[in-house]
Design a protein around this motif. Structure first.
Motif, PDB file in Angstrom:
ATOM      1  N   GLN A 272      64.694  45.802  95.296  1.00 61.65           N
ATOM      2  CA  GLN A 272      65.180  46.322  96.592  1.00 61.65           C
ATOM      3  C   GLN A 272      64.542  45.590  97.764  1.00 61.65           C
ATOM      4  O   GLN A 272      65.112  45.520  98.842  1.00 61.65           O
TER       5      GLN A 272
ATOM      6  N   THR B 170      54.656  47.281  93.436  1.00 60.56           N
ATOM      7  CA  THR B 170      54.541  45.823  93.556  1.00 60.56           C
ATOM      8  C   THR B 170      53.073  45.400  93.530  1.00 60.56           C
ATOM      9  O   THR B 170      52.699  44.422  92.867  1.00 60.56           O
TER      10      THR B 170
ATOM     11  N   LYS C  57      48.169  43.445  90.481  1.00 63.55           N
ATOM     12  CA  LYS C  57      46.898  43.761  89.813  1.00 63.55           C
ATOM     13  C   LYS C  57      46.977  43.453  88.317  1.00 63.55           C
ATOM     14  O   LYS C  57      46.013  42.961  87.728  1.00 63.55           O
TER      15      LYS C  57
ATOM     16  N   THR D   8      53.669  48.097 102.059  1.00 62.87           N
ATOM     17  CA  THR D   8      54.772  48.602 102.895  1.00 62.87           C
ATOM     18  C   THR D   8      54.992  50.094 102.704  1.00 62.87           C
ATOM     19  O   THR D   8      55.989  50.643 103.160  1.00 62.87           O
TER      20      THR D   8
ATOM     21  N   ILE E 207      41.617  49.979  91.019  1.00 66.83           N
ATOM     22  CA  ILE E 207      42.236  50.745  89.913  1.00 66.83           C
ATOM     23  C   ILE E 207      43.580  50.108  89.554  1.00 66.83           C
ATOM     24  O   ILE E 207      44.380  49.798  90.437  1.00 66.83           O
ATOM     25  N   TYR E 208      43.800  49.898  88.268  1.00 63.68           N
ATOM     26  CA  TYR E 208      45.100  49.378  87.827  1.00 63.68           C
ATOM     27  C   TYR E 208      45.736  50.379  86.864  1.00 63.68           C
ATOM     28  O   TYR E 208      45.051  51.233  86.293  1.00 63.68           O
TER      29      TYR E 208
ATOM     30  N   ASP F 154      61.449  50.500 108.007  1.00 59.62           N
ATOM     31  CA  ASP F 154      62.637  50.868 107.230  1.00 59.62           C
ATOM     32  C   ASP F 154      62.338  51.780 106.054  1.00 59.62           C
ATOM     33  O   ASP F 154      63.245  52.129 105.293  1.00 59.62           O
TER      34      ASP F 154
ATOM     35  N   HIS G 208      56.431  59.691  91.762  1.00 67.17           N
ATOM     36  CA  HIS G 208      54.987  59.679  92.021  1.00 67.17           C
ATOM     37  C   HIS G 208      54.585  60.420  93.307  1.00 67.17           C
ATOM     38  O   HIS G 208      53.793  61.366  93.268  1.00 67.17           O
TER      39      HIS G 208
HETATM   40  P1  NAD Z   1      56.944  52.114  95.192  1.00 65.45           P
HETATM   41  O1  NAD Z   1      56.089  50.929  95.370  1.00 65.45           O
HETATM   42  O2  NAD Z   1      57.486  52.366  93.816  1.00 65.45           O
HETATM   43  O3  NAD Z   1      58.134  52.055  96.230  1.00 65.45           O
HETATM   44  C1  NAD Z   1      59.171  53.017  96.189  1.00 65.45           C
HETATM   45  C2  NAD Z   1      60.498  52.396  96.601  1.00 65.45           C
HETATM   46  O4  NAD Z   1      60.475  52.155  97.991  1.00 65.45           O
HETATM   47  C3  NAD Z   1      60.779  51.060  95.928  1.00 65.45           C
HETATM   48  O5  NAD Z   1      62.146  51.011  95.615  1.00 65.45           O
HETATM   49  C4  NAD Z   1      60.451  50.046  97.007  1.00 65.45           C
HETATM   50  O6  NAD Z   1      61.197  48.865  96.875  1.00 65.45           O
HETATM   51  C5  NAD Z   1      60.815  50.807  98.263  1.00 65.45           C
HETATM   52  N1  NAD Z   1      60.055  50.424  99.449  1.00 65.45           N
HETATM   53  C6  NAD Z   1      58.717  50.197  99.527  1.00 65.45           C
HETATM   54  N2  NAD Z   1      58.374  49.923 100.778  1.00 65.45           N
HETATM   55  C7  NAD Z   1      59.504  49.965 101.530  1.00 65.45           C
HETATM   56  C8  NAD Z   1      59.787  49.777 102.925  1.00 65.45           C
HETATM   57  N3  NAD Z   1      58.829  49.532 103.806  1.00 65.45           N
HETATM   58  N4  NAD Z   1      61.066  49.890 103.335  1.00 65.45           N
HETATM   59  C9  NAD Z   1      62.043  50.215 102.458  1.00 65.45           C
HETATM   60  N5  NAD Z   1      61.831  50.413 101.125  1.00 65.45           N
HETATM   61  C10 NAD Z   1      60.584  50.300 100.675  1.00 65.45           C
HETATM   62  O7  NAD Z   1      56.204  53.469  95.632  1.00 65.45           O
HETATM   63  P2  NAD Z   1      54.688  53.815  95.979  1.00 65.45           P
HETATM   64  O8  NAD Z   1      54.670  55.281  96.127  1.00 65.45           O
HETATM   65  O9  NAD Z   1      54.187  52.967  97.073  1.00 65.45           O
HETATM   66  O10 NAD Z   1      53.891  53.390  94.682  1.00 65.45           O
HETATM   67  C11 NAD Z   1      53.865  54.195  93.527  1.00 65.45           C
HETATM   68  C12 NAD Z   1      53.120  53.482  92.410  1.00 65.45           C
HETATM   69  O11 NAD Z   1      51.842  53.068  92.879  1.00 65.45           O
HETATM   70  C13 NAD Z   1      52.854  54.380  91.209  1.00 65.45           C
HETATM   71  O12 NAD Z   1      53.051  53.639  90.029  1.00 65.45           O
HETATM   72  C14 NAD Z   1      51.398  54.761  91.362  1.00 65.45           C
HETATM   73  O13 NAD Z   1      50.787  55.083  90.136  1.00 65.45           O
HETATM   74  C15 NAD Z   1      50.826  53.519  91.992  1.00 65.45           C
HETATM   75  N6  NAD Z   1      49.594  53.766  92.776  1.00 65.45           N
HETATM   76  C16 NAD Z   1      48.462  53.160  92.359  1.00 65.45           C
HETATM   77  C17 NAD Z   1      47.277  53.357  93.053  1.00 65.45           C
HETATM   78  C18 NAD Z   1      46.038  52.643  92.597  1.00 65.45           C
HETATM   79  O14 NAD Z   1      44.996  52.749  93.229  1.00 65.45           O
HETATM   80  N7  NAD Z   1      46.095  51.895  91.524  1.00 65.45           N
HETATM   81  C19 NAD Z   1      47.255  54.165  94.199  1.00 65.45           C
HETATM   82  C20 NAD Z   1      48.440  54.777  94.602  1.00 65.45           C
HETATM   83  C21 NAD Z   1      49.617  54.567  93.889  1.00 65.45           C
END
Ligand code: NAD
Length: 364
Positions: free
Chosen positions: A53, A108, A113, A128, A138-139, A169, A264
């Motif tokens: 996306q 992403t 990581k 983003t 953390i991974y 966005d 999540h």
């Molecule tokens: P995500 O990265 O899955 O993004 C969700 C959706 O939003 C995706 O389709 C993406 O393409 C879209 N998107 C992202 N930014 C955008 C933007 N600015 N504009 C439009 N669309 C956008 O969601 P998330 O909640 O950021 O990440 C969740 C994942 O991160 C989980 O797997 C979770 O376990 C992991 N996580 C890890 C840690 C860590 O410390 N390791 C911490 C928090 C979350």
């Protein structure tokens, strides 16, 4: 004058504060600095990562990098399946990449990581969303439907570029739940097993910034100031997650997300006030800080009311959980011991999950 309660408590024992080693570039149009930052690290061939996306963002990043861009891998998905991580590593090796630029949310950055974990390639993160992964060592990797997480210094991004314009966005509903995902990191950092006064002030400030930014973001999703507040809060909340441990809230969200594939950030949003209510009496200093940051008298009900006011989900039953699966979720959450300020009991977790399933306002 009495010294700050957190400081008094911490200095009676020994406290450890390990600052995450990332360099942070923050501000409107900060993305323009990316080529300079890559050069500063002595890197010459970046593989740009994104979700399908967010390919337009990946192309913008690639354009900025010019000849320093080795290619784009736009197949990042939630929870980093090992197969995708493998494909990305093969692609990085094929292109002779010497670093990855992860442009996107936690999925992403999680892919970046996973590449770093096995190849040692440095990661530059351009977040983003407000998930905060960019600030932690953390991974997570998912194999055959089971997500395993770990900590490793190699996966911590070397440089993080926060540009509020890249979040304009992000749909308001996703922004709000992503913001509560970040707040949850700070909440648990405040009642972590080894809290410290430095982490406490970052956590409180992170919550305050998000609680201020989220309502105005909902009113005007394209306002860079509200976006800036939220991103700043997300940075602080991610940083404290990286430096402290987690407790019942993160454990439950990990179980629910990992076993039933619940979204999540929504899961974090729904569980948070209930985890806070569970720990309320056992963590009075943490709750006082959270109440101060949120401008409420009761941190747990105040958090629930804010979630409701911002029209975010409040019930696990509304995001795909089945009531019949709650006993298994409670058993899984009890299966390995972990720190929590209030002892974790099966009955306690069962009640917490039932309240979260129906979206009841916590009763203390
Ligand atoms: P995500 O990265 O899955 O993004 C969700 C959706 O939003 C995706 O389709 C993406 O393409 C879209 N998107 C992202 N930014 C955008 C933007 N600015 N504009 C439009 N669309 C956008 O969601 P998330 O909640 O950021 O990440 C969740 C994942 O991160 C989980 O797997 C979770 O376990 C992991 N996580 C890890 C840690 C860590 O410390 N390791 C911490 C928090 C979350």
């Amino acid at each position: 004058m009495q010294p700050d309660a957190d400081l008094r408590q911490s200095t009676r024992g020994v406290f450890v504060y390990e600052a995450p080693a990332s360099r942070v570039i923050f501000g409107i149009n900060a993305l323009d600095r990316l080529p300079r930052e890559i050069e500063r690290l002595g890197l010459k061939r970046a593989l740009v990562l994104s979700t399908p996306q967010q390919q337009p963002l990946a192309r913008t990043v690639a354009g900025l990098l010019g000849a320093t861009c080795a290619g784009i891998f736009a197949n990042a998905v939630m929870h980093v399946p090992v197969e995708i991580a493998h494909q990305a590593r093969v692609e990085a090796a094929r292109l002779g990449a010497d670093c990855v630029v992860a442009a996107g949310g936690g999925s992403t950055i999680g892919l970046g990581k996973a590449i770093a974990l096995q190849s040692g390639l440095p990661v530059v993160a351009v977040p983003t969303t407000y998930a905060g992964s960019e600030m932690t060592p953390i991974y997570g990797l998912t194999e055959a439907g089971r997500k395993v997480t770990g900590r490793d210094r190699r996966v911590l991004p070397k440089t993080v570029i926060y540009d509020p314009l890249l979040t304009l966005d992000l749909p308001p509903s996703v922004s709000v739940t992503s913001g509560f995902n970040a707040i949850a990191h700070a909440v648990e950092a405040l009642y972590a097993e080894e809290p410290n006064p430095v982490t406490a002030l970052m956590a409180e400030e992170g919550i305050r910034a998000l609680v201020q930014g989220l309502p105005s973001l909902v009113e005007d999703p394209r306002d860079p100031d509200s976006r800036g507040h939220c991103l700043y809060g997300a940075w602080l909340c991610g940083a404290v997650l990286g430096t402290t441990g987690m407790a019942i809230h993160h454990k439950l969200c990990h179980v629910l997300g990992g076993t039933w594939n619940l979204p999540h950030a929504d899961t974090h949003t729904i569980v948070l006030p209930h985890a806070m209510a569970y720990n309320y009496a056992a963590a009075p200093q943490a709750m006082a800080r959270i109440a101060r940051a949120t401008g409420t008298t009761n941190a747990a009900t105040g958090m629930f009311d804010l979630i409701k006011r911002l029209k975010a989900p409040t019930a696990l039953g509304d995001i795909g959980m089945k009531h019949a699966d709650l006993p298994r979720a409670a058993s899984l959450a009890m299966s390995e011991p972990y720190y929590n300020p209030r002892p974790v009991t099966h009955e306690g977790i069962a009640k917490l999950l039932d309240d979260a399933f129906f979206g009841r306002r916590p009763v203390l």
